[in-house]
Scaffold this active site. Structure first.
Site, PDB file in Angstrom:
ATOM      1  N   SER A   1       0.835  -1.204   0.000  1.00 54.74           N
ATOM      2  CA  SER A   1       0.000   0.000   0.000  1.00 54.74           C
ATOM      3  C   SER A   1       0.870   1.254   0.000  1.00 54.74           C
ATOM      4  O   SER A   1       2.040   1.206   0.372  1.00 54.74           O
ATOM      5  CB  SER A   1      -0.883   0.033   1.235  1.00 54.74           C
ATOM      6  OG  SER A   1      -1.756  -1.066   1.226  1.00 54.74           O
TER       7      SER A   1
HETATM    8  N1  SAH Z   1       0.990  -5.727   4.181  1.00 59.58           N
HETATM    9  C1  SAH Z   1       1.676  -5.941   2.922  1.00 59.58           C
HETATM   10  C2  SAH Z   1       0.810  -5.742   1.698  1.00 59.58           C
HETATM   11  C3  SAH Z   1      -0.296  -6.709   1.649  1.00 59.58           C
HETATM   12  S1  SAH Z   1      -0.914  -7.083   0.034  1.00 59.58           S
HETATM   13  C4  SAH Z   1       2.934  -5.077   2.814  1.00 59.58           C
HETATM   14  O1  SAH Z   1       3.193  -4.256   3.713  1.00 59.58           O
HETATM   15  O2  SAH Z   1       3.662  -5.238   1.835  1.00 59.58           O
HETATM   16  C5  SAH Z   1      -1.995  -8.371   0.552  1.00 59.58           C
HETATM   17  C6  SAH Z   1      -1.302  -9.675   0.848  1.00 59.58           C
HETATM   18  O3  SAH Z   1      -2.275 -10.555   1.392  1.00 59.58           O
HETATM   19  C7  SAH Z   1      -0.744 -10.362  -0.381  1.00 59.58           C
HETATM   20  O4  SAH Z   1       0.621 -10.632  -0.198  1.00 59.58           O
HETATM   21  C8  SAH Z   1      -1.565 -11.638  -0.487  1.00 59.58           C
HETATM   22  O5  SAH Z   1      -0.831 -12.736  -0.979  1.00 59.58           O
HETATM   23  C9  SAH Z   1      -1.972 -11.856   0.957  1.00 59.58           C
HETATM   24  N2  SAH Z   1      -3.167 -12.681   1.152  1.00 59.58           N
HETATM   25  C10 SAH Z   1      -4.306 -12.716   0.425  1.00 59.58           C
HETATM   26  N3  SAH Z   1      -5.171 -13.591   0.953  1.00 59.58           N
HETATM   27  C11 SAH Z   1      -4.566 -14.138   2.041  1.00 59.58           C
HETATM   28  C12 SAH Z   1      -4.947 -15.108   3.005  1.00 59.58           C
HETATM   29  N4  SAH Z   1      -6.129 -15.719   2.958  1.00 59.58           N
HETATM   30  N5  SAH Z   1      -4.069 -15.423   3.980  1.00 59.58           N
HETATM   31  C13 SAH Z   1      -2.855 -14.816   4.050  1.00 59.58           C
HETATM   32  N6  SAH Z   1      -2.440 -13.890   3.165  1.00 59.58           N
HETATM   33  C14 SAH Z   1      -3.281 -13.557   2.185  1.00 59.58           C
END
Ligand code: SAH
Length: 207
Positions: free
Chosen positions: A61
């Site tokens: 983000s």
């Molecule tokens: N917080 C992160 C950005 C998150 S993007 C940062 O600082 O870079 C959202 C992330 O959630 C992605 O990496 C995606 O693979 C993960 N994601 C999506 N569904 C998920 C689930 N059910 N369990 C764990 N991770 C998940």
């Protein structure tokens, strides 16, 4: 400890300080070099207020949103935090400067492995990365004082409510559809979360 560089400082000044006042959050961002979490070829955009692709169709983000969600968590030094969606690890690294321990769950093994390596290199020793489905939480470290979802969802997973301590807070992008997400802040009273809705945002979906 890593010294904040001038680009990071300028980013905080320009994009974060106008909306986020909590000095501890600003200091945690100073200690967290965002270029370290971005793909090398996008390094020059690290200190713009933009989301960045991190591979596998996922994104980090924009820093103003990361700061705003961190402030909304109202972390205390003694807190154990659960993050769902480790991604690059940027958000977790910021949380690690404000809490006692961070457990962060990532579905995509490649992203979880890269984040683990970054935390080792940055000497963030109070972060545990779990590879798996975050919707189930991670019961063996529960209860959590704070839970943050960094992927969009149409409802807050039930298992996570159970793993949140009574009186604990959650911050999550939630909406009736994934195209209409709002940052929602919730507090648990008598087993139920009472929600307040905040700004509209775009997020990759929770899967
Ligand atoms: N917080 C992160 C950005 C998150 S993007 C940062 O600082 O870079 C959202 C992330 O959630 C992605 O990496 C995606 O693979 C993960 N994601 C999506 N569904 C998920 C689930 N059910 N369990 C764990 N991770 C998940």
């Amino acid at each position: 400890m890593y010294q904040s560089d001038p680009s990071n400082e300028a980013m905080i000044e320009r994009y974060v300080k106008p909306t986020v006042r909590d000095r501890r959050v600003l200091d945690a961002m100073r200690k967290t070099p965002r270029h370290f979490f971005a793909p090398t070829h996008l390094g020059r955009y690290s200190y713009h207020d933009e989301a960045l692709p991190i591979g596998h169709g996922q994104t980090i983000s924009q820093p103003s949103l990361v700061a705003m969600m961190t402030e909304a968590l109202q972390l205390r030094e003694s807190d154990i935090v659960l993050e769902i969606g480790t991604g690059s690890g940027y958000q977790a690294a910021i949380l690690s400067h404000l809490a006692r321990h961070v457990v962060t769950i990532e579905l995509i093994p490649d992203l979880a492995d890269s984040a683990r390596k970054r935390f080792r290199d940055l000497q963030c020793s109070n972060i545990t990365v779990i590879t798996g489905d975050g919707r189930k939480g991670y019961p063996s470290r529960a209860p959590y004082d704070r839970i943050i979802l960094t992927a969009g969802a149409t409802s807050f997973p039930e298992a996570l409510i159970v793993q949140l301590i009574e009186g604990g807070r959650v911050v999550a992008p939630i909406g009736e559809t994934l195209d209409h997400l709002q940052i929602c802040v919730g507090k648990k009273y008598r087993g139920v979360i009472r929600w307040e809705r905040g700004i509209h945002v775009a997020f990759v979906p929770l899967r």
